[in-house]
Write a protein that holds these residues in place. Structure first.
Motif, short mmCIF file in Angstrom:
data_model
loop_
_atom_site.label_atom_id
_atom_site.label_comp_id
_atom_site.label_asym_id
_atom_site.label_seq_id
_atom_site.Cartn_x
_atom_site.Cartn_y
_atom_site.Cartn_z
N ALA A 84 1.02 -0.72 0.00
CA ALA A 84 0.04 0.42 -0.20
C ALA A 84 0.79 1.26 0.02
O ALA A 84 0.14 2.30 -0.15
N ALA A 85 2.21 1.50 0.30
CA ALA A 85 3.07 2.26 0.37
C ALA A 85 3.24 3.18 -0.74
O ALA A 85 4.23 2.77 -1.09
N ARG A 86 2.60 3.58 -1.56
CA ARG A 86 2.32 3.53 -3.23
C ARG A 86 3.10 5.24 -2.90
O ARG A 86 3.11 6.19 -3.56
N GLY A 87 4.39 5.28 -3.31
CA GLY A 87 5.02 6.93 -2.61
C GLY A 87 6.15 7.14 -1.29
O GLY A 87 5.62 6.87 -0.89
N ASP A 88 6.13 8.40 -1.44
CA ASP A 88 7.38 9.05 0.01
C ASP A 88 6.50 9.65 0.18
O ASP A 88 5.22 10.49 -0.12
N GLY A 89 7.22 9.87 1.47
CA GLY A 89 6.84 11.55 1.96
C GLY A 89 5.47 10.75 2.92
O GLY A 89 5.18 9.08 3.38
N LEU A 90 4.52 11.63 3.86
CA LEU A 90 3.32 11.59 3.89
C LEU A 90 2.55 10.24 3.45
O LEU A 90 2.05 9.79 4.75
N LYS A 91 2.66 10.96 3.29
CA LYS A 91 1.52 10.06 2.49
C LYS A 91 1.67 8.58 1.41
O LYS A 91 0.77 8.03 1.96
N GLY A 92 2.78 8.67 1.51
CA GLY A 92 3.02 7.04 1.31
C GLY A 92 2.92 6.35 3.12
O GLY A 92 2.71 4.87 2.97
N VAL A 93 3.52 7.26 3.85
CA VAL A 93 3.50 6.65 5.08
C VAL A 93 2.25 5.72 5.15
O VAL A 93 1.52 5.32 5.70
N LEU A 94 1.36 6.88 4.75
CA LEU A 94 -0.33 6.61 5.79
C LEU A 94 -1.10 5.57 4.97
O LEU A 94 -2.08 4.69 5.68
N THR A 95 -1.07 5.54 3.50
CA THR A 95 -1.64 4.86 3.19
C THR A 95 -0.34 3.10 3.48
O THR A 95 -1.49 2.10 3.24
N GLY A 96 0.57 3.74 3.37
CA GLY A 96 1.18 2.18 3.84
C GLY A 96 0.55 1.28 5.41
O GLY A 96 0.45 -0.02 5.61
N THR A 97 0.57 2.84 6.06
CA THR A 97 0.16 2.32 7.54
C THR A 97 -1.34 1.66 7.65
O THR A 97 -1.69 0.57 7.79
N ALA A 98 -2.15 2.69 6.53
CA ALA A 98 -3.28 2.05 6.27
C ALA A 98 -3.48 0.72 6.07
O ALA A 98 -4.64 -0.84 6.56
N GLY A 99 -2.41 0.02 5.14
CA GLY A 99 -2.42 -1.50 4.57
C GLY A 99 -2.03 -2.27 5.05
O GLY A 99 -2.89 -3.05 5.59
N GLY A 100 -1.20 -1.72 5.48
CA GLY A 100 -0.76 -2.73 6.83
C GLY A 100 -1.48 -3.19 8.23
O GLY A 100 -1.00 -4.32 8.48
N LEU A 101 -2.38 -2.41 8.65
CA LEU A 101 -3.10 -2.33 9.74
C LEU A 101 -4.38 -3.81 9.45
O LEU A 101 -4.85 -4.54 10.29
N VAL A 102 -4.85 -2.76 7.84
CA VAL A 102 -5.61 -3.97 7.64
C VAL A 102 -5.53 -5.23 7.53
O VAL A 102 -5.66 -6.28 8.21
#
Length: 275
Positions: A84-102
């Motif tokens: 889910a972490a498709r990109g650098d910066g805060l946006k990538g962290v947020l999408t990665g976190t969401a995907g990881g938690l799911v």
């Protein structure tokens, strides 16, 4: 049970120290080594020890049985973050976190429904380790570059994330069954804040390297949780923790020696072909 203030302070200071140590290793040594050490029983040890201290050694020992299988949920979190972490910066962290938690919640919900023992819990995670290692085989090794990771904002982020996760796990352990407490104890308390910091400062490539090598380090976590599940109720928290770290360290040293032998063997074979 009211938790004494000095126990809370100890959780805070230990969590901060561990996350800082992993960040230093990643930036000054290697993301590969940091990934292996992320599988060392750091966050899990903190969580299980304080669960035993605040509730009872028996409850912590019962929880540790489910921690053995709970590492599969941790592997799922890493995989979900990477996808889910498709990109650098805060946006990538947020999408990665969401995907990881799911992914973590889905795996955890399934694992807590199973009637597990030490053997079945260990086997589940061993199969997951083999699967994720195979899935990550094509992920390249990228070394993080030094970027002055000891700024005050970075320190505050590390401290806040590590402390919040530890306090959440040990706090929820007072209200959930031992199965859920054990699975939560397997949550990557030290690795997740480390991934966030590395992602924000270095981008997705070194984060992928850490996640790639994380499954290899889980052997030491399995050793630790297995020893703790056997010793907490009979020998107490301090002796059980010490024996758990001894077992985890021996496994990690043996694994690193095996990797060195395998790399040397492959190098000799390449030289023989070249000649």
């Amino acid at each position: 049970m009211d938790v004494p203030f000095h126990w809370q302070l100890a959780k805070l200071l230990i969590s901060i120290g561990v996350v800082l140590g992993l960040s230093v290793i990643a930036e000054r040594v290697s993301t590969r080594v940091a990934g292996l050490l992320s599988g060392y029983p750091l966050g899990t040890a903190i969580a299980l020890f304080f669960i035993g201290l605040e509730l009872s050694p028996q409850f912590a020992a019962d929880s540790a049985v489910h921690t053995l299988a709970g590492f599969t949920a941790t592997l799922a979190l890493g995989g979900g973050y990477l996808l889910a972490a498709r990109g650098d910066g805060l946006k990538g962290v947020l999408t990665g976190t969401a995907g990881g938690l799911v992914a973590w919640l889905a795996a955890s919900s399934l694992l807590t429904q199973l009637d597990l023992n030490r053997i079945s819990g260990t086997l589940i995670t061993l199969v997951a380790i083999a699967l994720f290692t195979w899935l990550y085989r094509a992920v390249p090794d990228i070394k993080a570059s030094p970027k002055g990771g000891f700024s005050w904002p970075a320190l505050a982020l590390r401290a806040g994330l590590a402390a919040a996760i530890i306090f959440l796990i040990t706090g929820l352990a007072h209200a959930v069954p031992s199965a859920w407490a054990g699975v939560m104890a397997a949550f990557p308390v030290t690795m997740y804040p480390f991934l966030v910091i590395l992602h924000l400062t270095q981008g997705t490539a070194p984060v992928a390297t850490v996640i790639k090598h994380y499954p290899a380090g889980l052997g030491s976590l399995l050793c630790y949780a297995l020893v703790v599940s056997l010793t907490y109720a009979t020998m107490g928290l301090w002796q059980g923790t010490l024996l758990g770290f001894v077992a985890a360290t021996l496994w990690l040293l043996g694994w690193m020696r095996l990797q060195q032998w395998w790399a040397a063997r492959r190098h000799r074979r390449r030289q023989q072909r070249a000649s």
